[in-house]
Design a protein around this motif. Sequence first.
Motif, PDB file in Angstrom:
ATOM      1  N   ASP A 124       0.848  -1.335  -0.006  1.00 37.13           N
ATOM      2  CA  ASP A 124       0.004  -0.029  -0.038  1.00 37.13           C
ATOM      3  C   ASP A 124       0.607   1.323  -0.108  1.00 37.13           C
ATOM      4  O   ASP A 124       0.857   1.955  -0.903  1.00 37.13           O
ATOM      5  CB  ASP A 124      -0.958   0.209   1.244  1.00 37.13           C
ATOM      6  N   LYS A 130       1.373   8.585  -3.319  1.00 35.99           N
ATOM      7  CA  LYS A 130       1.009   9.740  -2.131  1.00 35.99           C
ATOM      8  C   LYS A 130       2.255   9.738  -1.149  1.00 35.99           C
ATOM      9  O   LYS A 130       2.630   8.870  -0.688  1.00 35.99           O
ATOM     10  CB  LYS A 130      -0.178   9.286  -1.269  1.00 35.99           C
ATOM     11  N   LYS A 175      -8.046  -5.401   2.883  1.00 33.47           N
ATOM     12  CA  LYS A 175      -8.945  -4.388   2.286  1.00 33.47           C
ATOM     13  C   LYS A 175      -8.929  -4.435   0.826  1.00 33.47           C
ATOM     14  O   LYS A 175      -9.926  -4.327   0.161  1.00 33.47           O
ATOM     15  CB  LYS A 175      -8.133  -3.251   2.553  1.00 33.47           C
ATOM     16  N   LYS A 214      -4.316  -2.344  -6.685  1.00 27.04           N
ATOM     17  CA  LYS A 214      -3.876  -0.921  -6.302  1.00 27.04           C
ATOM     18  C   LYS A 214      -3.414   0.024  -7.471  1.00 27.04           C
ATOM     19  O   LYS A 214      -3.581   1.028  -7.930  1.00 27.04           O
ATOM     20  CB  LYS A 214      -2.719  -0.605  -5.158  1.00 27.04           C
ATOM     21  N   GLU A 224      -7.216  10.664  -6.796  1.00 25.37           N
ATOM     22  CA  GLU A 224      -8.262  10.282  -5.848  1.00 25.37           C
ATOM     23  C   GLU A 224      -9.556  11.519  -6.043  1.00 25.37           C
ATOM     24  O   GLU A 224      -9.926  12.022  -4.985  1.00 25.37           O
ATOM     25  CB  GLU A 224      -7.838  10.683  -4.399  1.00 25.37           C
ATOM     26  N   ARG A 228     -10.075   5.951  -6.877  1.00 26.89           N
ATOM     27  CA  ARG A 228      -9.274   5.642  -5.685  1.00 26.89           C
ATOM     28  C   ARG A 228      -9.897   5.883  -4.205  1.00 26.89           C
ATOM     29  O   ARG A 228      -9.137   5.183  -3.438  1.00 26.89           O
ATOM     30  CB  ARG A 228      -7.831   6.758  -6.023  1.00 26.89           C
ATOM     31  N   LEU A 231      -9.838   2.865  -2.197  1.00 28.96           N
ATOM     32  CA  LEU A 231      -8.702   2.420  -1.362  1.00 28.96           C
ATOM     33  C   LEU A 231      -8.723   2.907   0.086  1.00 28.96           C
ATOM     34  O   LEU A 231      -7.886   2.427   0.977  1.00 28.96           O
ATOM     35  CB  LEU A 231      -7.508   2.618  -1.759  1.00 28.96           C
ATOM     36  N   ASN A 232      -9.800   3.648   0.343  1.00 29.40           N
ATOM     37  CA  ASN A 232      -9.888   4.157   1.715  1.00 29.40           C
ATOM     38  C   ASN A 232     -10.798   3.183   2.602  1.00 29.40           C
ATOM     39  O   ASN A 232     -11.521   3.600   3.632  1.00 29.40           O
ATOM     40  CB  ASN A 232     -10.374   5.687   1.820  1.00 29.40           C
TER      41      ASN A 232
HETATM   42  N1  GLY Z   1      -3.771   4.275   0.968  1.00 25.14           N
HETATM   43  C1  GLY Z   1      -4.743   4.664   0.147  1.00 25.14           C
HETATM   44  C2  GLY Z   1      -4.167   5.530  -1.255  1.00 25.14           C
HETATM   45  O1  GLY Z   1      -2.987   5.140  -1.595  1.00 25.14           O
HETATM   46  O2  GLY Z   1      -4.894   6.016  -1.836  1.00 25.14           O
END
Ligand code: GLY
Length: 342
Positions: A124, A130, A175, A214, A224, A228, A231-232
């Motif tokens: 992750d 990010k 997740k 991912k 995001e 995206r 992923l939360n």
């Molecule tokens: N950990 C969530 C993301 O990278 O969007």
Amino acid sequence: MKILEIFGSNGDSTLFVGERIQHLQKYIPGKKAIIITDINVKHFYEKEFPSYEVITIGTGEEIKTLDTARAIYKRLVELEADRSTFIIGIGGGIVCDIAGFVASTYLRGVKFGFVSTTLLSQVDASVGGKNGVNFEGYKNMVGVFNQPQFVICDPFLLHTLPQKEIRCGLAEIVKHAAIADANLFTFLEAHYQQAQSLDTDVIEKLVYDSVVIKSDIVNRDETEQGERRKLNFGHTFGHAIEKTTGVSHGEAISIGMVMASALSVKKEHLPVHDAQRIKHLLEKLGLPTTFETHRNNIIDAVHKDKKREGDRIHFVLLNGLGSAFVDNIPIKELTAAITYMS
Ligand code: GLY
């Protein structure tokens, strides 16, 4: 070794799953590079580092701050790092977040890459561009989207991790399976013991499948704006729990996923049997599924969530195992949910 690509707006990122730290040198462009790592990783793996200057930081979420970034900028200036200097982050999520943030801002940005040393960062944190630091108690409040040139996920580095760290990485794998891959979920149910004992084949499959999920999402929505957000899953409640109880990120996300699944059931999107499978799998992996603090603390933290927009928040729900969607939910509906779940 397996290779995946993320096509970022500021450059592409190549992900090497199954590559070894001993081959790091061949991925470093140019002659000048500086390594950023932490004291633990340095202790175990310094002898595998290529021979560049090393900047060493501490460990723990509390050092992911602008003060740490400042100390690194100062050291980069002392070392006469220039725009041709390549930054290598060797570590877990905290090292990668800070190294990526510093590299993206020093001299308006220099190129960087990661050797990801924890399960959580391999599946992750180090993947997806990010990079940021916490600010005044708010997680990842200051940061940038910027892809590392490469990420090396070396499974052999995981063997020095404490069991708790492994469990936290497994939470993020659950997740990914829950939001996007029912087969991966079933595989985890069948192989949870081998996953915990870091069986090489099982771990490589889990890391690779996670990175596929991912990178696929990031390739469709790097910054995001929609996709995206999936992923939360588990992160709205999870961040509130992490902030108020001090449990680790992975443990908090585990509890957050159970709560988000329960809300998905309550809103009649998810069969109760699927929510039970998620809870049971997390339990089998040794992860917590309930929080131990007064619910008002969690409610207060959800109100302060940096991602809220007015009185609503983009919240990830499941409509099946391996299938997620984002709903813009009133905060008061979330706080009511916390009340009936606790
Ligand atoms: N950990 C969530 C993301 O990278 O969007």
